[in-house]
Design an enzyme around this catalytic site. Structure first.
Site, PDB file in Angstrom:
ATOM      1  N   LYS A  42      -5.990   0.107  -8.110  1.00  0.00           N
ATOM      2  CA  LYS A  42      -6.245  -1.081  -7.664  1.00  0.00           C
ATOM      3  C   LYS A  42      -6.027  -1.251  -6.072  1.00  0.00           C
ATOM      4  CE  LYS A  42      -3.332  -1.906 -11.392  1.00  0.00           C
ATOM      5  NZ  LYS A  42      -2.138  -2.350 -12.082  1.00  0.00           N
ATOM      6  N   GLY A  43      -5.380  -0.200  -5.420  1.00  0.00           N
ATOM      7  CA  GLY A  43      -5.100  -0.354  -4.081  1.00  0.00           C
ATOM      8  C   GLY A  43      -5.973  -0.697  -3.127  1.00  0.00           C
ATOM      9  N   GLU A  98     -11.185   4.098  -0.240  1.00  0.00           N
ATOM     10  CA  GLU A  98      -9.663   4.147  -0.693  1.00  0.00           C
ATOM     11  C   GLU A  98      -8.900   3.321   0.229  1.00  0.00           C
ATOM     12  OE1 GLU A  98      -7.704   5.009  -2.579  1.00  0.00           O
ATOM     13  OE2 GLU A  98      -7.573   7.028  -3.590  1.00  0.00           O
ATOM     14  N   ASP A  99      -7.706   2.942  -0.420  1.00  0.00           N
ATOM     15  CA  ASP A  99      -6.826   2.483   0.530  1.00  0.00           C
ATOM     16  C   ASP A  99      -5.952   3.527   1.291  1.00  0.00           C
ATOM     17  OD1 ASP A  99      -5.355   3.724  -1.528  1.00  0.00           O
ATOM     18  OD2 ASP A  99      -4.172   2.067  -2.223  1.00  0.00           O
ATOM     19  N   ASP A 102      -3.147  10.506   0.977  1.00  0.00           N
ATOM     20  CA  ASP A 102      -1.545  10.978   1.153  1.00  0.00           C
ATOM     21  C   ASP A 102      -1.783  12.458   0.999  1.00  0.00           C
ATOM     22  OD1 ASP A 102       1.008  11.373   1.549  1.00  0.00           O
ATOM     23  OD2 ASP A 102       1.361  10.502  -0.435  1.00  0.00           O
ATOM     24  N   LYS A 130      -2.646   9.421   5.867  1.00  0.00           N
ATOM     25  CA  LYS A 130      -1.201   9.905   6.242  1.00  0.00           C
ATOM     26  C   LYS A 130      -1.528  11.583   6.208  1.00  0.00           C
ATOM     27  CE  LYS A 130       2.077   7.761   3.591  1.00  0.00           C
ATOM     28  NZ  LYS A 130       2.835   7.648   2.410  1.00  0.00           N
ATOM     29  N   PHE A 151       6.341   5.341   3.411  1.00  0.00           N
ATOM     30  CA  PHE A 151       5.590   4.684   2.338  1.00  0.00           C
ATOM     31  C   PHE A 151       5.419   3.228   2.849  1.00  0.00           C
ATOM     32  CE2 PHE A 151       5.243   2.725  -1.671  1.00  0.00           C
ATOM     33  CZ  PHE A 151       4.637   3.647  -2.315  1.00  0.00           C
ATOM     34  N   VAL A 152       4.045   2.997   2.776  1.00  0.00           N
ATOM     35  CA  VAL A 152       3.617   1.578   3.040  1.00  0.00           C
ATOM     36  C   VAL A 152       3.316   0.792   1.881  1.00  0.00           C
ATOM     37  CG1 VAL A 152       2.853   2.374   5.459  1.00  0.00           C
ATOM     38  CG2 VAL A 152       1.216   2.489   3.533  1.00  0.00           C
ATOM     39  N   ASP A 158       0.908  -0.836  -3.205  1.00  0.00           N
ATOM     40  CA  ASP A 158       2.016  -1.440  -3.931  1.00  0.00           C
ATOM     41  C   ASP A 158       3.186  -0.372  -3.806  1.00  0.00           C
ATOM     42  OD1 ASP A 158       0.676   0.616  -5.974  1.00  0.00           O
ATOM     43  OD2 ASP A 158       2.052  -0.007  -7.204  1.00  0.00           O
ATOM     44  N   ARG A 164       1.360  -5.890  -3.444  1.00  0.00           N
ATOM     45  CA  ARG A 164      -0.237  -5.791  -3.135  1.00  0.00           C
ATOM     46  C   ARG A 164      -0.745  -7.108  -2.464  1.00  0.00           C
ATOM     47  NH1 ARG A 164      -1.917  -1.295  -6.143  1.00  0.00           N
ATOM     48  NH2 ARG A 164      -0.923  -1.047  -8.064  1.00  0.00           N
TER      49      ARG A 164
HETATM   50  P1  IMP Z   1      -2.721  11.204  -2.815  1.00  0.00           P
HETATM   51  O1  IMP Z   1      -3.724  11.387  -4.205  1.00  0.00           O
HETATM   52  O2  IMP Z   1      -1.619  11.577  -2.994  1.00  0.00           O
HETATM   53  O3  IMP Z   1      -3.752  11.256  -1.753  1.00  0.00           O
HETATM   54  O4  IMP Z   1      -2.567   9.464  -2.975  1.00  0.00           O
HETATM   55  C1  IMP Z   1      -3.501   8.576  -3.227  1.00  0.00           C
HETATM   56  C2  IMP Z   1      -2.848   7.309  -3.762  1.00  0.00           C
HETATM   57  O5  IMP Z   1      -1.388   7.170  -3.727  1.00  0.00           O
HETATM   58  C3  IMP Z   1      -3.495   6.162  -3.055  1.00  0.00           C
HETATM   59  O6  IMP Z   1      -4.573   5.707  -3.526  1.00  0.00           O
HETATM   60  C4  IMP Z   1      -2.228   5.194  -3.168  1.00  0.00           C
HETATM   61  O7  IMP Z   1      -2.574   4.232  -4.418  1.00  0.00           O
HETATM   62  C5  IMP Z   1      -1.089   5.845  -3.419  1.00  0.00           C
HETATM   63  N1  IMP Z   1      -0.304   5.983  -2.259  1.00  0.00           N
HETATM   64  C6  IMP Z   1      -0.203   7.335  -1.464  1.00  0.00           C
HETATM   65  N2  IMP Z   1       0.734   6.680  -0.338  1.00  0.00           N
HETATM   66  C7  IMP Z   1       1.263   5.622  -0.536  1.00  0.00           C
HETATM   67  C8  IMP Z   1       1.913   4.598   0.107  1.00  0.00           C
HETATM   68  O8  IMP Z   1       2.288   4.853   1.352  1.00  0.00           O
HETATM   69  N3  IMP Z   1       2.104   3.197  -0.316  1.00  0.00           N
HETATM   70  C9  IMP Z   1       1.375   2.952  -1.582  1.00  0.00           C
HETATM   71  N4  IMP Z   1       0.812   3.649  -1.942  1.00  0.00           N
HETATM   72  C10 IMP Z   1       0.423   4.995  -1.653  1.00  0.00           C
HETATM   73 MG    MG Z   2      -4.997   4.114  -4.875  1.00  0.00          MG
END
Ligand code: IMP
Ligand code: MG
Length: 180
Positions: A42-43, A98-99, A102, A130, A151-152, A158, A164
């Site tokens: 949903k991000g 994507e939002d 990470d 990030k 963490f944002v 969220d 959100r």
């Molecule tokens: P990844 O798979 O670790 O790259 O993470 C991707 C997903 O994790 C993103 O689409 C977000 O939904 C969530 N996420 C990663 N970092 C944050 C953050 O700092 N705040 C909120 N959601 C995050």
């Molecule tokens: Mg996400």
């Protein structure tokens, strides 16, 4: 809700400006094409609606829901497909919206999934990157902001399904996590 925020990282105006310049770049990339733009729920929901309206190109839009977090602030390492797109993307140009990237695991899962389905091209637009969190080697083609390893929340992002709907992106006060 606003009281839980320690500091604002990106204001609504800064986000709007980033959407405009990303929209221009994306318009050039897809000139004469009709990409399938896939928003990651949903991000990315607010970013998706802003970015597609900043792009001057024919397009189809769709959404996919994946989860790797289960409510905490640390990635669980496995990515689950919760809700798939309806569009057949075989032979299509796909743009993933994507939002935040990470660890990169969510993005890797989406890139592999769409490649398996025979997408003609796959590009990535993320509002936030990030780089310090990266565990797998993936890159974004269109990036709004590089964020520090914090963490944002807000503008779709969220913590425990909350925040959100903040119009900006910020960092939570430490006591919010401590009280959980
Ligand atoms: P990844 O798979 O670790 O790259 O993470 C991707 C997903 O994790 C993103 O689409 C977000 O939904 C969530 N996420 C990663 N970092 C944050 C953050 O700092 N705040 C909120 N959601 C995050
Ligand atoms: Mg996400």
């Amino acid at each position: 809700m606003n009281n839980d925020i320690l500091k604002v990282l990106y204001s609504k105006e800064e986000i709007d400006n980033a959407c405009k310049s990303l929209g221009n770049e994306i318009s050039k990339t897809y000139a004469g094409k009709t990409p399938v733009v896939v928003g990651v729920l949903k991000g990315a929901i607010f970013f998706m609606t802003d970015i597609v309206r900043a792009v001057d190109s024919y397009m189809q839009i769709d959404f996919i829901d994946v989860s790797s977090y289960h409510g905490g602030t640390e990635s669980s390492g496995t990515v689950e497909l919760l809700q798939d797109i309806n569009t057949n993307i075989t032979g299509r140009d796909v743009l993933i919206v994507e939002d935040i990237v990470d660890t990169g695991r969510t993005l890797k899962f989406l890139l592999d999934t769409f490649a398996d389905r025979g997408a003609k091209s796959i590009k990535v637009c993320t509002l936030l990157d990030k780089p310090a969190g990266r565990k797998v080697d993936v890159k974004s083609d269109f990036t709004g902001f590089k964020v520090p390893n914090e963490f944002v929340v807000g503008y779709g992002l969220d913590y425990d399904e909350k925040y959100r709907n903040l119009p900006y992106i910020g960092v939570l006060k430490p006591e919010i996590y401590a009280n959980k």
